[in-house]
Design an enzyme around this catalytic site. Structure first.
Site, PDB file in Angstrom:
ATOM      1  N   HIS A 273       0.955  -1.161  -0.062  1.00 49.72           N
ATOM      2  CA  HIS A 273      -0.063  -0.006  -0.011  1.00 49.72           C
ATOM      3  C   HIS A 273       0.930   1.024   0.199  1.00 49.72           C
ATOM      4  CE1 HIS A 273      -3.482  -2.845   1.517  1.00 49.72           C
ATOM      5  NE2 HIS A 273      -2.322  -3.348   1.906  1.00 49.72           N
TER       6      HIS A 273
ATOM      7  N   SER B 220      15.490  21.083 -16.241  1.00 53.73           N
ATOM      8  CA  SER B 220      14.269  22.011 -16.588  1.00 53.73           C
ATOM      9  C   SER B 220      14.858  23.489 -17.396  1.00 53.73           C
ATOM     10  CB  SER B 220      13.683  22.316 -15.297  1.00 53.73           C
ATOM     11  OG  SER B 220      13.020  23.450 -15.494  1.00 53.73           O
TER      12      SER B 220
ATOM     13  N   LYS C  39      16.568  21.287 -11.256  1.00 49.17           N
ATOM     14  CA  LYS C  39      15.996  19.944 -11.409  1.00 49.17           C
ATOM     15  C   LYS C  39      16.951  19.106 -12.085  1.00 49.17           C
ATOM     16  CE  LYS C  39      12.156  19.298 -11.229  1.00 49.17           C
ATOM     17  NZ  LYS C  39      10.797  19.554 -11.847  1.00 49.17           N
TER      18      LYS C  39
ATOM     19  N   GLU D 236       9.988   8.068 -16.874  1.00 49.25           N
ATOM     20  CA  GLU D 236       8.502   8.665 -17.299  1.00 49.25           C
ATOM     21  C   GLU D 236       8.124   8.506 -18.614  1.00 49.25           C
ATOM     22  OE1 GLU D 236       8.005  13.017 -15.605  1.00 49.25           O
ATOM     23  OE2 GLU D 236      10.017  12.616 -15.414  1.00 49.25           O
TER      24      GLU D 236
END
Ligand code: ARG
Length: 457
Positions: free
Chosen positions: A156, A277, A283, A290
């Site tokens: 979970h 970024s 970043k 992804e």
């Protein structure tokens, strides 16, 4: 351009219809398979006396010349042609004259395209298999290096019990082994030759389908000619196997994305497999993971597109089936790209064992071990579970972890507790004692690594 199939009609089709109908822009990928298949077909026609041995030889040499010229770039695809099959036959006839027109005896584009596609996808399976093996090797290497790095295992997404990073990685290795197995199984059914089924009904010529099948590396022939030209199960099966593979890579990606976040920082991805970024200077984004997660939807879409195309088709060939290729090509290409970056990303990823350890120290992931301790001293599990839960609740109230309670405090819950409770709840000990097969102990993870290596050998 005059159509090869001009006969009943004059073959003068509308330009829009031509463009709509044509598949050469994507089926030109299969030129090697198309030509190799045609060479086997010419050899069979010659061996069976359907054409002369000299004609067969001329056709085979001509086809070899086309293959060489396409390979070298001396010959370019003619995008005005309807498909790769028509293109090759047209060049052959231009080069050889009338003998070129004999190649298509006892054959149809319907069995030809089914043959080409099976051969093409066989090669794709080989490439994808090799990439999965690379990924397995990268995983095994990381798992070996981090087989004793303790981290929280989750259920979970809540800290559950201690595991090792090596153990966690080996879970993905098991998934990939199944993916290999599914691909091998899919290849087995794919590897039956449809050539000789002709348009749909077989042929009146004395062909030898097994001669062609053997020459082209098939294990068997499709036993029903209607099925041979209509069957695209091999595409659907392959895309189903690839969808499951992508689902695995996507789950793994999700974890890598989480692990790379400041909230976790369990791993540091290499600069070479991350991006920055354009506005936020700090970043470092896990774009590869992804994109793999994102492209998973695309591969599922490819599978669904084909299944939907096929679901209402009567036997035998229908032009709808031309839609099979873009989906299955896209799925294979996407999977190859994803596996390629994944291997690099995993090989160059640096686990942060200190952060994993730190995370493992909070969240009471040794509460099961605390209960098991009492069980081993004679208490029924359900009673021990309850006491362990009460101790956890008290720790939460007092802002403590289980290791920080004194023996006196433990004894206030049960007189079963003795000094050795601290060994029982020590995280390293919790891992070391999970010796059941498949468990998280170092020995057990080593056994998993050995198993994977044996399966790869
Ligand atoms: N381009 C076609 C396809 O991909 C080849 C088979 C065409 N057969 C036909 N009868 N028109 O399906």
């Amino acid at each position: 351009m005059a159509k090869m199939w001009a006969g009943r009609t004059d073959g003068a089709t509308d330009k829009l219809a031509d463009d709509f109908n044509s598949s050469i822009r994507f089926d030109c990928k299969m030129y090697r398979q198309d030509i190799t298949g045609s060479m086997a077909h010419a050899a069979m026609l010659g061996a069976q006396g359907i054409i002369t041995a000299a004609e067969a030889e001329t056709l085979i040499d001509g086809l070899q010349g086309i293959l060489d010229d396409l390979d070298s770039g001396a010959l370019a695809f003619d995008m005005e042609c309807e498909d790769i099959h028509m293109f090759v036959e047209q060049v052959l006839t231009t080069r050889l004259g009338d003998v070129g027109k004999k190649l298509h005896t006892a054959r149809s584009r319907n069995d030809q395209v089914a043959l080409d596609l099976r051969m093409y996808l066989r090669d794709e399976i080989a490439d994808i298999t090799a990439l999965i093996r690379d990924l397995l090797e990268a995983l095994v290497e990381q798992a070996e290096a981090y087989k004793d790095a303790i981290m929280p295992g989750y259920t979970h997404l809540q800290r559950a019990q201690p595991v090792t990073f090596g153990h966690h990685l080996m879970a993905y290795a098991m998934m990939l082994l199944r993916d290999l197995d599914r691909l091998a199984d899919c290849r087995r059914r794919m590897n039956q030759s449809p050539i000789g089924c002709c348009a749909l009904a077989g042929t009146t010529y004395a062909t030898d389908r097994r001669f062609e099948a053997a020459r082209l590396g098939f294990d068997d022939i499709c036993r029903n000619s209607l099925d041979g030209v209509s069957d695209r199960d091999f595409c659907a099966e392959l895309m189903a196997a690839l969808s499951i593979l992508m689902m695995h890579l996507s789950r793994f990606s999700e974890e890598i994305i989480l692990w790379s976040s400041w909230e976790f920082k369990f791993v540091e991805l290499s600069d070479s497999f991350t991006t920055g970024s354009s506005i936020m200077p700090q970043k470092k984004n896990p774009d590869m993971a992804e994109l793999v997660r994102g492209k998973t939807g695309r591969v599922y879409g490819d599978l669904l597109a084909l299944l939907t195309t096929l679901k209402g088709l009567p036997l035998a060939y229908n032009k709808d089936m031309q839609e099979d290729k873009e989906s299955v090509f896209d799925a294979c290409e996407t999977v190859r790209m994803c596996l390629g970056v994944f291997v690099g990303m995993i090989r160059t990823m640096t686990p942060n064992t200190a952060n994993m350890k730190r995370a493992a120290q909070t969240g009471f992931i040794n509460a099961t071990d605390l209960a098991d301790y009492m069980v081993k001293k004679g208490l029924p599990f359900r009673s021990a579970y309850k006491i362990s839960g009460q101790i956890v609740a008290a720790c939460i109230r007092e802002g403590k972890v289980l290791e920080e309670l004194s023996l006196e405090e433990y004894k206030s819950y049960s007189d079963l507790f003795e000094e050795d409770v601290f060994t029982a709840i020590d995280l390293a000990n919790c891992v070391a004692t999970r010796i059941s097969e498949g468990g998280t102990s170092v020995a057990s993870v080593e056994a998993q690594i050995t198993y994977v290596k044996e399966m790869l050998a």
